[in-house]
Design a protein around this motif. Sequence first.
Motif, mmCIF file in Angstrom:
data_model
loop_
_atom_site.group_PDB
_atom_site.id
_atom_site.type_symbol
_atom_site.label_atom_id
_atom_site.label_comp_id
_atom_site.label_asym_id
_atom_site.label_seq_id
_atom_site.Cartn_x
_atom_site.Cartn_y
_atom_site.Cartn_z
ATOM 1 N N LEU A 151 22.130 4.760 -8.845
ATOM 2 C CA LEU A 151 23.052 6.039 -8.350
ATOM 3 C C LEU A 151 22.853 6.030 -6.661
ATOM 4 O O LEU A 151 23.610 6.421 -5.989
ATOM 5 N N HIS A 152 21.648 5.458 -6.292
ATOM 6 C CA HIS A 152 21.416 5.269 -4.955
ATOM 7 C C HIS A 152 22.542 4.655 -4.154
ATOM 8 O O HIS A 152 22.800 4.838 -3.042
ATOM 9 N N ALA A 153 23.273 3.682 -4.828
ATOM 10 C CA ALA A 153 24.183 2.522 -4.278
ATOM 11 C C ALA A 153 25.637 3.132 -4.619
ATOM 12 O O ALA A 153 26.569 2.867 -3.912
ATOM 13 N N ILE A 154 25.664 3.636 -5.942
ATOM 14 C CA ILE A 154 27.031 3.720 -6.517
ATOM 15 C C ILE A 154 27.479 5.279 -6.601
ATOM 16 O O ILE A 154 28.664 5.475 -7.032
ATOM 17 N N SER A 155 26.752 6.160 -6.437
ATOM 18 C CA SER A 155 27.031 7.585 -6.699
ATOM 19 C C SER A 155 28.115 8.127 -5.516
ATOM 20 O O SER A 155 29.005 9.065 -5.858
ATOM 21 N N GLY A 156 28.073 7.411 -4.573
ATOM 22 C CA GLY A 156 29.073 7.720 -3.165
ATOM 23 C C GLY A 156 28.333 8.710 -2.850
ATOM 24 O O GLY A 156 29.188 9.336 -1.535
ATOM 25 N N LEU A 157 27.075 9.424 -2.999
ATOM 26 C CA LEU A 157 26.700 10.858 -2.422
ATOM 27 C C LEU A 157 25.709 10.418 -1.445
ATOM 28 O O LEU A 157 24.600 9.576 -1.462
ATOM 29 N N ASN A 158 25.704 10.793 -0.114
ATOM 30 C CA ASN A 158 25.022 10.386 0.908
ATOM 31 C C ASN A 158 24.878 11.612 2.012
ATOM 32 O O ASN A 158 25.654 11.690 2.799
ATOM 33 N N PRO A 159 24.031 12.508 1.677
ATOM 34 C CA PRO A 159 24.030 13.596 2.761
ATOM 35 C C PRO A 159 23.571 13.450 4.162
ATOM 36 O O PRO A 159 23.307 14.431 5.029
ATOM 37 N N MET A 160 23.385 12.071 4.350
ATOM 38 C CA MET A 160 22.980 11.698 5.859
ATOM 39 C C MET A 160 24.258 11.731 6.591
ATOM 40 O O MET A 160 23.984 11.504 7.762
ATOM 41 N N VAL A 161 25.294 11.752 5.881
ATOM 42 C CA VAL A 161 26.487 11.652 6.534
ATOM 43 C C VAL A 161 27.172 13.300 6.499
ATOM 44 O O VAL A 161 27.400 13.749 5.602
ATOM 45 N N GLU A 162 27.494 13.743 7.679
ATOM 46 C CA GLU A 162 27.722 15.019 7.765
ATOM 47 C C GLU A 162 28.738 15.569 7.115
ATOM 48 O O GLU A 162 28.867 16.456 6.425
#
Length: 201
Positions: A151-162
């Motif tokens: 999920l780190h790679a494929i969830s599409g979720l990254n809160p480091m991107v505003e």
Amino acid sequence: ISGREWNGVPRQAQQIKEEHGGEVDAILVFMGTNDYNSGVPIGEWFTETEEKVWAATGKPQQEVVRKRRHLVLTNDTFKGRINQGIQCLKQLYPDKQIILLTPIHRAYAYFSNNNVQPDESYQNQCGEYLDAYVKAILEAGSIWSVPVINLHAISGLNPMVEEQIQYFKDTKTDRLHPNTKGQERLARTLMHQLQMHPCTY
């Protein structure tokens, strides 16, 4: 259960067994982010010893000395915790599908003056980045023969991107936990990934 670490897997597995017996379709383990936040050392999968063993390859058997590895089963390292947890699950549920999920990306969270969590661009107190914990879970799949959904790679979720904060609970205090919209994105990702893994054999 919120806030749990990998050392809690054996206890939770026993509880599931006691409460539900064999009425389990599959077991998904979604852990690791709290081990990172707590600064649990990564550790090693194995220790090695030299031991005597009987062996033969094209000639009569003879006793030889070879290196042998032994699983690390300890609560004081991340890999030791994973070994303990998966071993317990495999023993309690030998005929069930067990799937590991890696942590998703994480950003700043403030829950109280005693619980402030920096974002993943910072090392934890033992000098590791979140990536090391993700990598360990990916390695565990090969060691224990269990599927891993990254999920780190494929969830599409990254809160480091505003711009992606729309998927997380609170822009000021909780950029760690997905909100309902983020949970739905995780669920849809899992739905498609799980179609590749049978639940019955």
